[in-house]
Scaffold this motif. Structure first.
Motif, short mmCIF file in Angstrom:
data_model
loop_
_atom_site.label_atom_id
_atom_site.label_comp_id
_atom_site.label_asym_id
_atom_site.label_seq_id
_atom_site.Cartn_x
_atom_site.Cartn_y
_atom_site.Cartn_z
N GLN A 139 54.78 -15.10 98.14
CA GLN A 139 53.59 -15.80 98.33
C GLN A 139 53.28 -16.55 97.13
O GLN A 139 53.25 -15.68 95.79
CB GLN A 139 52.27 -14.87 98.42
N HIS B 41 56.58 -9.47 98.56
CA HIS B 41 56.16 -8.28 99.33
C HIS B 41 57.27 -7.87 100.20
O HIS B 41 58.06 -8.47 100.74
CB HIS B 41 54.91 -9.09 100.29
N TRP C 236 55.39 -16.29 91.96
CA TRP C 236 55.77 -15.94 93.27
C TRP C 236 55.50 -14.43 93.51
O TRP C 236 56.43 -13.73 92.52
CB TRP C 236 57.18 -16.27 93.90
N ASP D 293 59.30 -11.09 101.33
CA ASP D 293 58.53 -12.27 101.38
C ASP D 293 57.81 -12.83 100.23
O ASP D 293 57.74 -11.93 99.41
CB ASP D 293 57.47 -12.38 102.62
N SER E 175 65.11 -12.80 99.47
CA SER E 175 64.47 -12.68 100.84
C SER E 175 65.79 -12.14 101.72
O SER E 175 65.66 -11.09 102.71
CB SER E 175 64.30 -13.88 101.28
N ARG F 126 64.38 -16.56 95.01
CA ARG F 126 63.67 -16.25 96.26
C ARG F 126 64.52 -15.99 97.66
O ARG F 126 64.38 -15.18 98.36
CB ARG F 126 62.46 -17.23 96.54
N THR G 46 51.65 -18.44 93.74
CA THR G 46 50.43 -18.49 93.28
C THR G 46 50.50 -19.37 91.96
O THR G 46 51.54 -19.38 91.57
CB THR G 46 49.78 -17.23 92.94
#
Length: 136
Positions: free
Chosen positions: A34, A48, A45, A32, A26, A22, A36
């Motif tokens: 999110q 986005h 993840w 980005d 990034s 990540r 879950t």
């Protein structure tokens, strides 16, 4: 009869190090993430970019994925996943993970071709196909 190519539907990084991944994506691509939870309790993840879902990160864990290196998985959209699996087996492919339903997404399967290369197949839920433009 001409046929159109399968649509690339989703890209997913399967990794032992999701935190590092990540951070890398990034910083490198401006994604980005999110978090879950999948129906089986596994963390996932969704990546986005500019408010649009572009892929996901799945954490590999032992013992289920022991010996499997981190890798990117591409999912191709099919109209009938059971028929696609059957055709794959008929020409010498192997079903590595039989079709399973991911609620809210569709039916997914993992197959290997005759050379051992692995690809994901997805039969998207109808509402998913309407809400999401396939990744190209």
């Amino acid at each position: 009869m001409a046929s159109s190519p399968l649509k690339v539907w989703w890209h997913e990084l399967n990794t032992w190090e999701p935190d590092e991944a990540r951070h890398f994506y990034s910083a490198t691509l401006g994604w980005d993430f999110q978090p879950t939870t999948l129906p089986d309790g596994t963390r996932y993840w969704v990546a986005h970019k500019d408010g649009r879902a572009v892929g996901g990160i799945f954490q590999l864990t032992e013992p289920d994925f022991e010996g499997i290196p981190s890798h990117w998985m591409t999912y191709l959209a099919v109209d009938d996943i059971a028929a696609a699996q059957k055709r794959a087996e008929q020409v010498g492919g192997e079903i590595l993970r039989p079709a399973f339903r991911l609620p809210g997404v569709g039916r997914l399967s993992i197959v290997a071709d005759t050379s051992g290369a692995v690809i994901g197949l997805i039969q998207p839920d109808d509402h998913t196909a309407e809400l999401r433009t396939p990744v190209h």
